[in-house]
Design a protein around this motif. Structure first.
Motif, short mmCIF file in Angstrom:
data_model
loop_
_atom_site.label_atom_id
_atom_site.label_comp_id
_atom_site.label_asym_id
_atom_site.label_seq_id
_atom_site.Cartn_x
_atom_site.Cartn_y
_atom_site.Cartn_z
N LEU A 200 0.85 -1.19 0.00
CA LEU A 200 0.00 0.00 0.00
C LEU A 200 0.89 1.24 0.00
O LEU A 200 1.62 1.50 0.95
CB LEU A 200 -0.91 0.00 1.23
N GLU A 201 0.82 2.00 -1.06
CA GLU A 201 1.67 3.18 -1.23
C GLU A 201 0.99 4.45 -0.73
O GLU A 201 1.64 5.36 -0.22
CB GLU A 201 2.04 3.33 -2.71
N ASN A 202 -0.34 4.51 -0.88
CA ASN A 202 -1.05 5.74 -0.51
C ASN A 202 -2.53 5.42 -0.34
O ASN A 202 -3.05 4.48 -0.95
CB ASN A 202 -0.87 6.80 -1.60
N THR A 203 -3.19 6.18 0.51
CA THR A 203 -4.65 6.14 0.63
C THR A 203 -5.15 7.55 0.38
O THR A 203 -4.73 8.49 1.07
CB THR A 203 -5.09 5.65 2.02
N ILE A 204 -6.04 7.69 -0.60
CA ILE A 204 -6.53 9.00 -0.99
C ILE A 204 -7.96 9.16 -0.49
O ILE A 204 -8.84 8.36 -0.81
CB ILE A 204 -6.50 9.15 -2.53
N GLY A 205 -8.19 10.19 0.31
CA GLY A 205 -9.53 10.54 0.69
C GLY A 205 -10.03 9.89 1.96
O GLY A 205 -9.40 9.02 2.55
N LYS A 206 -11.18 10.35 2.39
CA LYS A 206 -11.93 9.81 3.52
C LYS A 206 -13.38 10.23 3.31
O LYS A 206 -13.70 10.97 2.37
CB LYS A 206 -11.41 10.35 4.85
N ARG A 207 -14.27 9.78 4.21
CA ARG A 207 -15.67 10.12 4.01
C ARG A 207 -15.92 11.59 4.32
O ARG A 207 -15.48 12.12 5.34
CB ARG A 207 -16.57 9.25 4.89
N GLY A 208 -16.63 12.25 3.40
CA GLY A 208 -16.96 13.65 3.60
C GLY A 208 -17.42 14.29 2.31
O GLY A 208 -17.57 13.61 1.28
#
Length: 342
Positions: A200-208
């Motif tokens: 896993l290199e990156n996680t983009i975003g979250k709930r909103g």
């Protein structure tokens, strides 16, 4: 001796029956003349054909398949609930949760197969596809929460070893240069980016609702320029990101007018960077320019050519051929952009 006799009998019956079986003729292209916008306006998109089974694409069934059908009854090998499409070197892949697998239609090689998981296991919910770098196709199965890969000519999809937990993977995009795989994780409300080794290199975003945040994102499209277009379904918009997750722009709002959204799903671009957004509840495909300005709608609910019933995925090939998964009409419709850069 009994086993040898039985095999000899089956072989003899096969030869005899084969002589009596009609050959499968290649299917002529459809002749429906349909363009958008309607005449006398200059055409931007034209209808090509639709298909639901291999025979619709002129793919003949082999002699042993036809003999088996004659003896045991014909096995239905058609689209049941197509959700996503990808095309690699003329080979068409269609993800189909209704058939528990991915259909592979190879018109050049005269082959058809329904691809499942290893050891004959089904793929219960294949909903996203992405073209790889060397003829392979990546598959997101939302029920198994796994990513699989189908190699050229393979009889089964192989699981991809990813070093992170997925909740409900749906959309996929692949960067052939870096080997990175982008996965929309719908119920996690983010996009996970994996490197070539599966880390896993990156996680983009979250709930909103803010720029760069998501509310049940679904499908993805990566442009040759490296931009990621994401259907942010329950925020009723499309967001465009760079590959590090920085927001480059967004458009869309909930409504029932031209350019509005109800349930955006599939997204793709043609060579002129027009954005095509499939809206399942509008039963249509809407086209926008690079600034998000609404240009044209295609479709409406129905069963005829150019009409849709809960469409989902879309794929646009390098020659601007457009493939749309027309889910509840149990078919893929094929269109072509013919309007040029304007």
């Amino acid at each position: 001796m009994r086993l040898i006799f039985s095999r000899s009998l089956i072989l003899a019956a096969t030869v005899l029956l084969a002589a009596c079986l009609p050959t499968t003729a290649r299917v002529a292209p459809e002749t429906t003349h349909l363009t958008w916008p309607p005449e006398p306006e200059p055409a931007r998109v034209s209808y090509v054909r639709s298909f639901s089974r291999a025979e619709d694409l002129g793919i003949s069934r082999g002699i042993f398949e036809r003999v088996k059908d004659l003896i045991f009854g014909e096995a239905e090998q058609r689209l049941v609930r197509p959700m996503a499409v990808a095309v690699v070197d003329g080979v068409i892949y269609v993800a189909d949760p209704g058939a528990h697998g991915v259909h592979r239609f190879d018109s050049k090689g005269q082959g058809y197969a329904l691809i499942g998981a290893p050891q004959g296991a089904p793929l219960p919910s294949p909903v996203g596809l992405a073209r790889g770098a060397a003829g392979e196709v990546y598959v997101a199965d939302s029920a198994l929460a796994r990513i699989f890969v189908i190699r050229p000519g393979a009889k089964a999809a192989e699981p991809v070893a990813l070093q992170a937990t997925l909740h409900q993977p749906t959309g996929l995009a692949y960067d052939a240069t870096s080997g990175r795989l982008f996965v929309t994780d719908t119920t996690a409300h983010d996009i996970k980016v994996f490197n070539r080794a599966g880390a896993l290199e990156n996680t983009i975003g979250k709930r909103g609702t803010a720029p760069g945040e998501f509310n049940f994102p679904t499908l993805l499209w990566r442009t040759p320029q490296g931009h990621l277009h994401v259907t942010d379904s329950l925020n009723f918009r499309v967001q465009t990101l760079d590959e590090k997750g920085h927001v480059l722009g967004s458009f869309g709002r909930q409504g029932d007018g031209g350019g509005d959204s109800s349930r955006p799903k599939g997204i793709a671009t043609d060579r002129y960077e027009h954005l095509y957004v499939v809206d399942s509840l509008f039963h249509s495909v809407q086209i926008f320019d690079t600034a998000g300005r609404y240009l044209l709608s295609i479709g409406g609910r129905g069963r005829g050519p150019g009409e849709f019933w809960l469409p989902t995925g879309i794929f646009i090939d390098s020659d601007d051929t457009i493939y749309i998964a027309d889910s509840y009409n149990r078919r893929v419709q094929v269109l072509r952009y013919v309007g040029g850069a304007a």
